[in-house]
Design an enzyme around this catalytic site. Structure first.
Site, PDB file in Angstrom:
ATOM      1  CE1 TYR A  51      36.609  29.434  31.463  1.00  0.00           C
ATOM      2  CE2 TYR A  51      36.682  27.461  32.819  1.00  0.00           C
ATOM      3  CZ  TYR A  51      37.324  28.549  32.239  1.00  0.00           C
ATOM      4  OH  TYR A  51      38.660  28.737  32.435  1.00  0.00           O
ATOM      5  CD  GLU A  53      36.748  29.882  26.934  1.00  0.00           C
ATOM      6  OE1 GLU A  53      36.500  29.255  25.881  1.00  0.00           O
ATOM      7  OE2 GLU A  53      37.773  29.708  27.611  1.00  0.00           O
ATOM      8  CG  ASP A 197      42.418  54.715  31.422  1.00  0.00           C
ATOM      9  OD1 ASP A 197      41.434  54.674  32.179  1.00  0.00           O
ATOM     10  OD2 ASP A 197      43.462  54.061  31.620  1.00  0.00           O
ATOM     11  CB  THR A 223      38.690  50.641  36.762  1.00  0.00           C
ATOM     12  OG1 THR A 223      38.663  51.966  37.287  1.00  0.00           O
ATOM     13  CG2 THR A 223      40.086  50.331  36.277  1.00  0.00           C
ATOM     14  CE  LYS A 226      41.643  53.206  39.564  1.00  0.00           C
ATOM     15  NZ  LYS A 226      41.589  52.275  38.438  1.00  0.00           N
ATOM     16  NE  ARG A 232      40.690  45.676  42.812  1.00  0.00           N
ATOM     17  CZ  ARG A 232      40.767  46.888  43.388  1.00  0.00           C
ATOM     18  NH1 ARG A 232      39.991  47.214  44.388  1.00  0.00           N
ATOM     19  NH2 ARG A 232      41.614  47.784  42.934  1.00  0.00           N
TER      20      ARG A 232
HETATM   21  N1  PLP Z   1      43.841  53.394  34.021  1.00  0.00           N
HETATM   22  C1  PLP Z   1      43.993  54.312  34.984  1.00  0.00           C
HETATM   23  C2  PLP Z   1      43.924  55.765  34.607  1.00  0.00           C
HETATM   24  C3  PLP Z   1      44.195  53.923  36.295  1.00  0.00           C
HETATM   25  O1  PLP Z   1      44.370  54.846  37.249  1.00  0.00           O
HETATM   26  C4  PLP Z   1      44.235  52.544  36.607  1.00  0.00           C
HETATM   27  C5  PLP Z   1      44.443  52.056  37.978  1.00  0.00           C
HETATM   28  O2  PLP Z   1      44.731  52.718  38.893  1.00  0.00           O
HETATM   29  C6  PLP Z   1      44.098  51.635  35.553  1.00  0.00           C
HETATM   30  C7  PLP Z   1      43.907  52.074  34.278  1.00  0.00           C
HETATM   31  C8  PLP Z   1      44.273  50.163  35.749  1.00  0.00           C
HETATM   32  O3  PLP Z   1      43.295  49.526  36.377  1.00  0.00           O
HETATM   33  P1  PLP Z   1      43.555  48.038  36.953  1.00  0.00           P
HETATM   34  O4  PLP Z   1      44.307  48.213  38.222  1.00  0.00           O
HETATM   35  O5  PLP Z   1      42.163  47.521  37.110  1.00  0.00           O
HETATM   36  O6  PLP Z   1      44.327  47.294  35.914  1.00  0.00           O
END
Ligand code: PLP
Length: 412
Positions: A51, A53, A197, A223, A226, A232
């Site tokens: 842990y 935190e 994002d 993330t 990808k 992940r």
């Molecule tokens: N943002 C975008 C643009 C995504 O394509 C994705 C997942 O495909 C996410 C956020 C979310 O990621 P997670 O599945 O790790 O929550």
């Protein structure tokens, strides 16, 4: 897997079956990739036993000295990779990275503006079935239905009308370059915060194959799993003036103990992404996607927006009179894994769809090049143009397996 097969042969058997599926098939899901052995080792390590935190130097548990070192490395490497002032590497996922940014700047009911899910956005950008769509008052932009690309004039007009607190840009199914600077300018114009994002294109942004929003927009979220080819998980980048509020939104705001084995693996991923060979890899992802788009077009399939600038292609199957779901199932039987996807002007439900999303990050990780993409493109076209022909699917299944075997997941 020697311990696992002894303790839990059922799970060991399932993992072995999944290994065989990955080894013998072609993974073309645009949001997936194959992590390195080093990332796998870090994820499967004893760092999971702890842990931690809090944040480095300020934990709520003793014994965190090595966890501090791992998290500091992950943060420093993320900052170096993207040229960011501040990095938070604790979000368990991309969705939680987005949630933390919203929590740090909005109250329930505040106006949020983002790209609609059906035209390329993500669930966590304000879809009514996500927390983001129920906590906030959402207005959504899409693409221009003729060019199938973003129209920044329309986005600006909507922003002036709805005066959002946050404007989200970035997508899950958009094959073209996104002008992050234009989004920040639109946000500045209406006093909004801009969040990019880059979950899908993080690897491309880190290496210059897509313009990076870092240093341009207020918040960048992503993330790690990808195009970035890590474990992940999620992370957030921002300037120092937003660091404290962001960190507080993640912990204690919405997460407890961070997944320290994943954070160690994120550090490994960022180190790998800083190496020159990672830029070569990203370059090849884009070359492969372009080669695939060309062959699919030459086969008479309609590529949404006419092509691709990144790692993915969106296909419109309306002219073939089949649904995305039917195509996904038929290609799956041939060992080609893709996902059905809504397209601009969609008439079907997200469970059926008129389109397919095809991505090159995972096959490129196996060392495949343009000639492989051309071959795979011909296979995809043969199947979607003659979807009921089981003989064609069966023959392609054999050919897919032969190609896949030549490109091992983890060469010795
Ligand atoms: N943002 C975008 C643009 C995504 O394509 C994705 C997942 O495909 C996410 C956020 C979310 O990621 P997670 O599945 O790790 O929550």
């Amino acid at each position: 897997m020697s311990y696992l097969s002894h303790t839990d042969p059922q799970i060991a058997d399932i993992i072995e079956k999944e290994r065989q599926r990955q080894v013998g098939g072609l993974e073309l899901i645009a949001s997936e990739n194959l992590v390195s052995r080093a990332v796998l080792e870090a994820m499967g390590s004893i760092m999971t036993n702890k842990y931690a935190e809090g944040y480095p130097g300020k934990r709520y548990y003793g014994g965190c000295e090595f966890h501090d070192m791992a998290e500091n490395l992950a943060r420093d490497r993320a900052k170096q990779l993207f040229g960011a002032e501040h990095a938070n590497v604790q979000p368990h996922s991309g969705t939680q990275a987005n949630m933390a940014v919203y929590f740090s700047v909005m109250k329930c009911g505040d106006p949020l503006m983002s790209m609609s899910l059906s035209q390329g956005g993500h669930l966590s950008h304000g879809s009514p079935v996500s927390f983001s769509g129920t906590f906030y008052t959402v207005s959504q932009y899409g693409v221009d239905l003729k060019t199938e690309t973003l129209d920044y004039g329309v986005v600006a007009e909507m922003a002036r009308k709805v005066r959002p607190k946050v404007i989200v840009c970035g997508a899950s199914a958009y094959p073209r370059i996104i002008d992050f600077k234009a989004f920040q300018e639109i946000a500045d114009d209406v006093g909004a915060v801009c969040m990019a994002d880059i979950a899908h294109i993080a690897g491309l942004c880190a290496t210059g194959f897509h313009p990076s929003p870092v240093g341009t927009v207020d918040f960048t979220t992503s993330t790690t799993h990808k195009t970035l080819r890590g474990p992940r998980g999620g992370f957030i980048l921002c300037n120092n003036d937003r660091a404290a509020a962001t960190d507080k939104a993640i912990f204690p705001g919405m997460q407890g103990g961070p997944l320290m084995h994943t954070i160690a693996a994120k550090a490994v991923c960022f180190k790998e992404a800083l190496s020159p060979s990672f830029a070569d890899y990203q370059r090849q992802i884009v070359k492969n996607a372009k080669a695939m788009a060309e062959v699919l077009s030459s086969e008479g399939l309609r590529v949404v927006s006419g092509g691709t600038d990144n790692h993915l292609i969106l296909l419109d199957l309306s002219a073939q009179h089949i649904t995305g779901l039917e195509a996904e199932v038929a290609l799956g039987k041939a060992g080609i894994t893709v996902n059905k996807n809504t397209i601009p002007n969609e008439t079907r439900s997200p469970f059926v769809t008129s389109g397919l999303r095809v991505g090159t990050p995972a096959v490129t990780s196996r060392g495949m090049k343009e000639e492989n993409m051309r071959q795979i493109g011909h296979w995809i076209a043969s199947i979607v143009k003659d979807i009921k022909n089981e003989a064609v699917i069966g023959k392609i299944r054999t050919d897919v397996e032969a190609m896949a075997t030549r490109y091992p997941l983890y060469p010795e």
